[in-house]
Scaffold this motif. Structure first.
Motif, PDB file in Angstrom:
ATOM      1  N   GLY A 148       0.877 -27.738 -47.417  1.00  0.00           N
ATOM      2  CA  GLY A 148       1.901 -27.589 -48.443  1.00  0.00           C
ATOM      3  C   GLY A 148       3.157 -26.921 -47.914  1.00  0.00           C
ATOM      4  O   GLY A 148       4.279 -27.355 -48.214  1.00  0.00           O
ATOM      5  N   SER A 149       2.980 -25.861 -47.104  1.00  0.00           N
ATOM      6  CA  SER A 149       4.163 -25.178 -46.558  1.00  0.00           C
ATOM      7  C   SER A 149       4.906 -26.069 -45.577  1.00  0.00           C
ATOM      8  O   SER A 149       6.132 -26.071 -45.521  1.00  0.00           O
ATOM      9  CB  SER A 149       3.745 -23.870 -45.871  1.00  0.00           C
ATOM     10  N   MET A 150       4.157 -26.878 -44.806  1.00  0.00           N
ATOM     11  CA  MET A 150       4.817 -27.788 -43.867  1.00  0.00           C
ATOM     12  C   MET A 150       5.587 -28.877 -44.611  1.00  0.00           C
ATOM     13  O   MET A 150       6.655 -29.316 -44.175  1.00  0.00           O
ATOM     14  CB  MET A 150       3.776 -28.427 -42.936  1.00  0.00           C
ATOM     15  N   ALA A 151       5.033 -29.314 -45.753  1.00  0.00           N
ATOM     16  CA  ALA A 151       5.756 -30.314 -46.552  1.00  0.00           C
ATOM     17  C   ALA A 151       7.055 -29.725 -47.106  1.00  0.00           C
ATOM     18  O   ALA A 151       8.103 -30.381 -47.102  1.00  0.00           O
ATOM     19  CB  ALA A 151       4.870 -30.812 -47.687  1.00  0.00           C
ATOM     20  N   LEU A 152       6.984 -28.465 -47.568  1.00  0.00           N
ATOM     21  CA  LEU A 152       8.194 -27.821 -48.101  1.00  0.00           C
ATOM     22  C   LEU A 152       9.206 -27.520 -47.001  1.00  0.00           C
ATOM     23  O   LEU A 152      10.404 -27.409 -47.277  1.00  0.00           O
ATOM     24  CB  LEU A 152       7.818 -26.528 -48.826  1.00  0.00           C
ATOM     25  N   LEU A 153       8.743 -27.376 -45.754  1.00  0.00           N
ATOM     26  CA  LEU A 153       9.665 -27.124 -44.647  1.00  0.00           C
ATOM     27  C   LEU A 153      10.652 -28.281 -44.479  1.00  0.00           C
ATOM     28  O   LEU A 153      11.757 -28.088 -43.982  1.00  0.00           O
ATOM     29  CB  LEU A 153       8.880 -26.913 -43.348  1.00  0.00           C
ATOM     30  N   GLY A 154      10.259 -29.470 -44.921  1.00  0.00           N
ATOM     31  CA  GLY A 154      11.179 -30.601 -44.823  1.00  0.00           C
ATOM     32  C   GLY A 154      12.355 -30.504 -45.764  1.00  0.00           C
ATOM     33  O   GLY A 154      13.406 -31.105 -45.515  1.00  0.00           O
ATOM     34  N   LEU A 155      12.221 -29.718 -46.854  1.00  0.00           N
ATOM     35  CA  LEU A 155      13.322 -29.613 -47.812  1.00  0.00           C
ATOM     36  C   LEU A 155      14.574 -28.988 -47.211  1.00  0.00           C
ATOM     37  O   LEU A 155      15.676 -29.510 -47.419  1.00  0.00           O
ATOM     38  CB  LEU A 155      12.867 -28.825 -49.038  1.00  0.00           C
ATOM     39  N   PRO A 156      14.472 -27.850 -46.477  1.00  0.00           N
ATOM     40  CA  PRO A 156      15.703 -27.325 -45.860  1.00  0.00           C
ATOM     41  C   PRO A 156      16.391 -28.322 -44.946  1.00  0.00           C
ATOM     42  O   PRO A 156      17.622 -28.375 -44.894  1.00  0.00           O
ATOM     43  CB  PRO A 156      15.197 -26.096 -45.077  1.00  0.00           C
ATOM     44  N   ALA A 157      15.586 -29.124 -44.229  1.00  0.00           N
ATOM     45  CA  ALA A 157      16.199 -30.122 -43.351  1.00  0.00           C
ATOM     46  C   ALA A 157      16.982 -31.148 -44.153  1.00  0.00           C
ATOM     47  O   ALA A 157      18.089 -31.552 -43.786  1.00  0.00           O
ATOM     48  CB  ALA A 157      15.128 -30.804 -42.512  1.00  0.00           C
ATOM     49  N   VAL A 158      16.414 -31.579 -45.287  1.00  0.00           N
ATOM     50  CA  VAL A 158      17.106 -32.555 -46.134  1.00  0.00           C
ATOM     51  C   VAL A 158      18.363 -31.938 -46.741  1.00  0.00           C
ATOM     52  O   VAL A 158      19.428 -32.561 -46.783  1.00  0.00           O
ATOM     53  CB  VAL A 158      16.158 -33.059 -47.246  1.00  0.00           C
ATOM     54  N   VAL A 159      18.250 -30.675 -47.194  1.00  0.00           N
ATOM     55  CA  VAL A 159      19.407 -29.998 -47.786  1.00  0.00           C
ATOM     56  C   VAL A 159      20.527 -29.860 -46.773  1.00  0.00           C
ATOM     57  O   VAL A 159      21.713 -30.053 -47.086  1.00  0.00           O
ATOM     58  CB  VAL A 159      18.988 -28.626 -48.336  1.00  0.00           C
ATOM     59  N   LEU A 160      20.172 -29.524 -45.516  1.00  0.00           N
ATOM     60  CA  LEU A 160      21.198 -29.314 -44.500  1.00  0.00           C
ATOM     61  C   LEU A 160      21.935 -30.602 -44.154  1.00  0.00           C
ATOM     62  O   LEU A 160      23.049 -30.556 -43.633  1.00  0.00           O
ATOM     63  CB  LEU A 160      20.566 -28.716 -43.242  1.00  0.00           C
ATOM     64  N   LEU A 161      21.328 -31.757 -44.423  1.00  0.00           N
ATOM     65  CA  LEU A 161      22.046 -33.013 -44.189  1.00  0.00           C
ATOM     66  C   LEU A 161      23.312 -33.066 -45.033  1.00  0.00           C
ATOM     67  O   LEU A 161      24.316 -33.654 -44.633  1.00  0.00           O
ATOM     68  CB  LEU A 161      21.138 -34.217 -44.511  1.00  0.00           C
TER      69      LEU A 161
END
Length: 349
Positions: A148-161
């Motif tokens: 779950g934490s690894m899945a949420l780690l993808g959100l900052p990457a998407v936001v930074l785009l």
């Protein structure tokens, strides 16, 4: 004695390699302790996931110009949330490996580089046994919280785009308006026609960039100032009037051979000011797009497909150069919807 190598009599490993007696961990002998450690690690992963979400909230809720203890508040929040989340994930994995995964000592003989089929089967068996000992399948609390934490780690990457820059939509207008003075980009001083020589190029900005309020503070600052300059930057050139060939409706857009164009290349938005005064050509340093400023900023070479937007000029009562309106064309790099957006702008005007 013979020079030939003698075969080694005994190739078996020694019976006692010198390893100390295995020390069992508390988690190995106490199931309650193991469960407690499992819960602690799971909570590390859960908190890490919340911190990754906090990164996204900080991006949207904290203004980029806000400060905290003299630092950028947004950058501080980014560091605390993303850095803290990654730290907790790393610590949790280390704790998992040191306290719950198998830690039996192993001794292996050296063997040739090329393994036999039997060895390969044995390796796969050991790998599967390691996966089993890790408890990845038997400890769903840790496994699911980590995933779950690894899945949420993808959100900052998407936001930074999103931070790569605003979408071109909405860039149809700049701060230029009728009566606003042109000022030198270096000194901030207004420009008079008499200040410019034939063949000269001046990098300019709208006067609002240098305006201050009653307290002497800049009207524009920080990100807002950078955004204004990125869209409203101009170049002002002077040519002989007979060298200018204005298109229909633009006969009065210059002042005694002085013309004003956007500094933003219509290809990918690079700032341009490489001026060939003899040919009246302006070159972009990024991809060599070339514009003829004597012919309405028309593209004569390179990947750009649109002329440079031109700003209509006039002179105010004090003899300074002013804009007579905003740019009639969209100031932006080319993008697929540009023709549609330009048509909407034309209909609006």
């Amino acid at each position: 004695m013979s020079d030939e190598l003698q075969p080694v009599a005994d190739t078996e490993p020694i019976k006692d390699p010198g390893l100390a007696e295995h020390q069992f961990r508390p988690q190995d002998v106490d199931e309650a302790q193991a469960k407690r450690t499992e819960r602690q690690i799971a909570w590390m992963f859960r908190v890490a996931g919340l911190l990754f979400l906090g990164f996204c909230f900080a991006y949207f809720l904290i203004d980029i110009d806000d400060t905290f203890l003299g630092w950028s508040a947004q950058n501080f929040a980014f560091g605390m949330t993303l850095g803290g989340g990654l730290l907790l994930v790393g610590v949790g994995i280390i704790q998992w490996a040191k306290k719950l995964m198998g830690d039996h000592e192993m001794v292996e003989m050296r063997h040739p580089s090329a393994s036999s089929d039997e060895d390969r089967v044995a390796v796969m068996k050991d790998i599967n046994a390691g996966i089993e000992e890790s408890g990845f399948g038997r400890r769903p609390m840790i496994r699911n919280s980590l995933l779950g934490s690894m899945a949420l780690l993808g959100l900052p990457a998407v936001v930074l785009l999103r931070d790569l820059g605003p979408l071109p939509h909405g860039q149809r207008e700049t701060v230029w308006k009728k009566g606003m003075r042109l000022v030198n980009d270096v000194t901030g001083t207004p420009i008079k026609p008499s200040d410019m020589q034939v063949g000269q190029l001046v990098n300019g900005q709208p006067a609002v960039v240098y305006e201050t309020d009653a307290d002497g503070e800049p009207v524009l600052h920080g990100t807002e100032l950078l955004q204004v300059k990125s869209k409203a930057s101009i170049i002002v050139v002077r040519m002989r009037p007979e060298d200018v060939t204005p298109s229909k409706g633009r006969e009065n857009w210059g002042v005694d051979g002085i013309l004003c164009f956007s500094k933003i290349c219509t290809h990918v938005g690079c700032p341009i000011s490489l001026w060939e005064q003899q040919t009246h050509h302006l070159l972009c340093p990024c991809h060599q797009s070339t514009f003829d400023l004597g012919d309405n900023g028309k593209v004569i070479f390179g990947p750009a497909h649109r002329p440079l937007p031109q700003l209509p000029l006039g002179v105010d009562d004090e003899g300074y150069l002013i804009a007579m309106s905003d740019f009639p064309e969209i100031v932006a790099p080319s993008y697929p919807e540009l023709a549609r957006d330009q048509k909407k702008l034309d209909n609006k005007s």
